[in-house]
Design a protein around this motif. Sequence first.
Motif, short mmCIF file in Angstrom:
data_model
loop_
_atom_site.label_atom_id
_atom_site.label_comp_id
_atom_site.label_asym_id
_atom_site.label_seq_id
_atom_site.Cartn_x
_atom_site.Cartn_y
_atom_site.Cartn_z
N GLY A 53 -7.48 15.34 -9.17
CA GLY A 53 -6.41 14.31 -9.58
C GLY A 53 -5.76 13.67 -8.09
N ASP A 54 -5.46 14.26 -7.02
CA ASP A 54 -5.06 13.72 -5.88
C ASP A 54 -6.18 12.54 -5.36
OD1 ASP A 54 -2.99 15.42 -5.79
OD2 ASP A 54 -4.02 16.87 -4.41
N GLY A 55 -7.47 12.85 -5.59
CA GLY A 55 -8.32 11.77 -5.26
C GLY A 55 -8.12 10.60 -5.89
N THR A 56 -7.93 10.74 -7.13
CA THR A 56 -7.88 9.83 -8.30
C THR A 56 -6.42 8.86 -7.95
OG1 THR A 56 -9.07 10.64 -9.99
CG2 THR A 56 -7.51 9.12 -10.83
N ARG A 57 -5.43 9.58 -7.46
CA ARG A 57 -4.14 8.93 -7.41
C ARG A 57 -4.19 7.98 -6.20
NH1 ARG A 57 0.61 12.98 -7.62
NH2 ARG A 57 -0.98 14.40 -6.99
N VAL A 58 -4.82 8.77 -4.91
CA VAL A 58 -4.96 7.94 -3.76
C VAL A 58 -5.74 6.84 -4.09
CG1 VAL A 58 -5.73 8.00 -1.39
CG2 VAL A 58 -4.64 9.99 -2.42
N HIS A 59 -7.02 6.85 -4.63
CA HIS A 59 -7.75 5.71 -4.82
C HIS A 59 -6.80 4.39 -5.58
CE1 HIS A 59 -10.90 7.95 -3.29
NE2 HIS A 59 -11.52 6.94 -3.30
N GLY A 60 -6.22 5.01 -6.62
CA GLY A 60 -5.54 4.12 -7.39
C GLY A 60 -4.47 3.32 -6.68
N TRP A 61 -3.63 4.15 -5.74
CA TRP A 61 -2.46 3.65 -4.99
C TRP A 61 -3.47 2.40 -3.97
CZ3 TRP A 61 -0.30 8.98 -3.71
CH2 TRP A 61 0.51 9.18 -4.78
N ILE A 62 -4.21 2.98 -3.32
CA ILE A 62 -4.98 1.84 -2.40
C ILE A 62 -5.27 0.76 -3.10
CG2 ILE A 62 -7.01 1.63 -0.94
CD1 ILE A 62 -6.74 4.74 -0.02
N ASP A 63 -5.88 0.90 -4.13
CA ASP A 63 -6.57 -0.21 -5.08
C ASP A 63 -5.22 -1.08 -5.18
OD1 ASP A 63 -8.65 -1.64 -6.83
OD2 ASP A 63 -6.85 -1.19 -8.21
N GLU A 64 -4.11 -0.67 -5.72
CA GLU A 64 -3.07 -1.40 -6.05
C GLU A 64 -2.59 -2.19 -4.86
OE1 GLU A 64 1.56 -1.11 -8.02
OE2 GLU A 64 -0.03 0.53 -8.31
N PHE A 65 -2.33 -1.39 -3.78
CA PHE A 65 -1.88 -2.18 -2.39
C PHE A 65 -2.84 -3.28 -2.23
CE2 PHE A 65 -1.39 -2.70 2.10
CZ PHE A 65 -0.34 -2.39 2.24
N CYS A 66 -4.27 -2.83 -2.15
CA CYS A 66 -5.07 -4.15 -1.78
C CYS A 66 -4.81 -5.19 -2.48
CB CYS A 66 -6.37 -3.51 -1.61
SG CYS A 66 -7.08 -2.17 -0.34
N ARG A 67 -4.67 -5.16 -3.66
CA ARG A 67 -4.41 -6.37 -4.55
C ARG A 67 -3.15 -6.87 -4.51
NH1 ARG A 67 -8.76 -6.03 -8.36
NH2 ARG A 67 -10.10 -4.11 -8.46
N ARG A 68 -1.94 -6.17 -4.40
CA ARG A 68 -0.76 -6.62 -4.62
C ARG A 68 0.00 -6.74 -3.14
NH1 ARG A 68 2.42 -3.30 -8.84
NH2 ARG A 68 4.17 -4.42 -7.98
N GLY A 69 -0.45 -5.81 -2.32
CA GLY A 69 0.13 -5.88 -0.93
C GLY A 69 1.58 -4.95 -0.97
N ASN A 70 1.69 -4.33 -2.06
CA ASN A 70 3.00 -3.35 -2.23
C ASN A 70 2.56 -2.52 -3.40
OD1 ASN A 70 4.30 -4.51 -4.67
ND2 ASN A 70 4.40 -6.46 -3.18
N ILE A 71 3.44 -1.39 -3.49
CA ILE A 71 2.99 -0.29 -4.21
C ILE A 71 4.49 0.45 -4.42
CG2 ILE A 71 2.33 1.14 -2.67
CD1 ILE A 71 0.48 2.36 -4.97
N LEU A 72 4.64 0.79 -5.82
CA LEU A 72 5.84 1.63 -6.17
C LEU A 72 5.41 3.06 -6.46
CD1 LEU A 72 8.92 1.98 -6.39
CD2 LEU A 72 8.51 1.31 -8.92
N ILE A 73 5.54 4.17 -5.58
CA ILE A 73 5.32 5.37 -5.89
C ILE A 73 6.50 6.27 -6.67
CG2 ILE A 73 4.50 7.64 -5.01
CD1 ILE A 73 2.92 5.94 -2.87
N ASP A 74 6.31 7.01 -7.69
CA ASP A 74 7.21 7.67 -8.28
C ASP A 74 7.72 8.89 -7.31
OD1 ASP A 74 6.86 6.41 -10.54
OD2 ASP A 74 5.59 7.88 -11.48
N ASP A 75 9.13 9.09 -7.48
CA ASP A 75 9.64 10.38 -6.53
C ASP A 75 8.88 11.70 -6.77
OD1 ASP A 75 11.61 8.20 -5.74
OD2 ASP A 75 13.11 9.31 -7.07
N PHE A 76 8.16 11.84 -7.63
CA PHE A 76 7.75 12.87 -7.98
C PHE A 76 6.52 13.15 -6.96
CE2 PHE A 76 3.84 15.19 -9.80
CZ PHE A 76 4.57 16.47 -10.43
N ASP A 77 5.86 12.00 -6.70
CA ASP A 77 4.70 12.15 -5.84
C ASP A 77 4.91 12.11 -4.29
OD1 ASP A 77 2.76 12.12 -7.85
OD2 ASP A 77 3.22 9.92 -8.37
N LEU A 78 6.26 11.79 -3.98
CA LEU A 78 6.39 11.60 -2.56
C LEU A 78 6.18 12.87 -1.56
CD1 LEU A 78 9.83 9.53 -2.68
CD2 LEU A 78 7.73 8.58 -2.43
#
Length: 223
Positions: A53-78
């Motif tokens: 799950g950690d690996g999947t989330r990290v890849h998802g965040w990186i993917d979103e950042f690469c496409r949009r240039g920013n990302i919003l992460i839930d407080d739960f994950d901080l």
Amino acid sequence: MTEHRYYIDGKRVPGVTTIIDGIGWNKGALLYWSNKAGLDGADLETARREALGDGTRVHGWIDEFCRRGNILIDDFDLKSGAHNAFAGWLGWYAGKVLTKMIIEQPITCRELRCGGRPDLIGVENGRICVYDWKTYKGDDGTKEPYAEYWVQAAAYAAMHYMENGQLIDDLVIVMLNKTTGEAHEYRVPVLSDKADAAFAAFKHARELYDLRKQLTKKEEGWE
């Protein structure tokens, strides 16, 4: 973790990671991890799901950042290990001048009869690179990539060339520590003995995959 499926001419073909799993070079490391998880009192299946799950989330965040240039992460994950790894990636990325070409897009290769999803293909300092992100946990700081990681990156480089006619210059693996938030880059030129050995290993693994299928006959309907 989401299962990716790949098809060529309507026939399902195996993914690069499925093929490489058959090599089994890192089974010793997996046994060590399983033993440590048990000694720490963790349920093995729960620990496995958490790691995936950690690996999947990290890849998802990186993917979103690469496409949009920013990302919003839930407080739960901080305060999670995944957030630490992503923070490490951001620190690594901040020092780069990198033109992103292909971000997490599936590719299939007729010659190798397989599919895969490179994390990123981009241009850095005039060199076209295949990038792969790997997460791990531990207080020991740096961690060398497993041999399989180079096999995976070499396969993606070859597939990209075979399907698009564009040569890859470097294989780049970025190790992201979920405990310390450190990121360490490892780079190998495609025109090197190490990259040659990695791709040769993948071709042998692809052949072994077919041989195993013939012996077990559990995957009928696959190419």
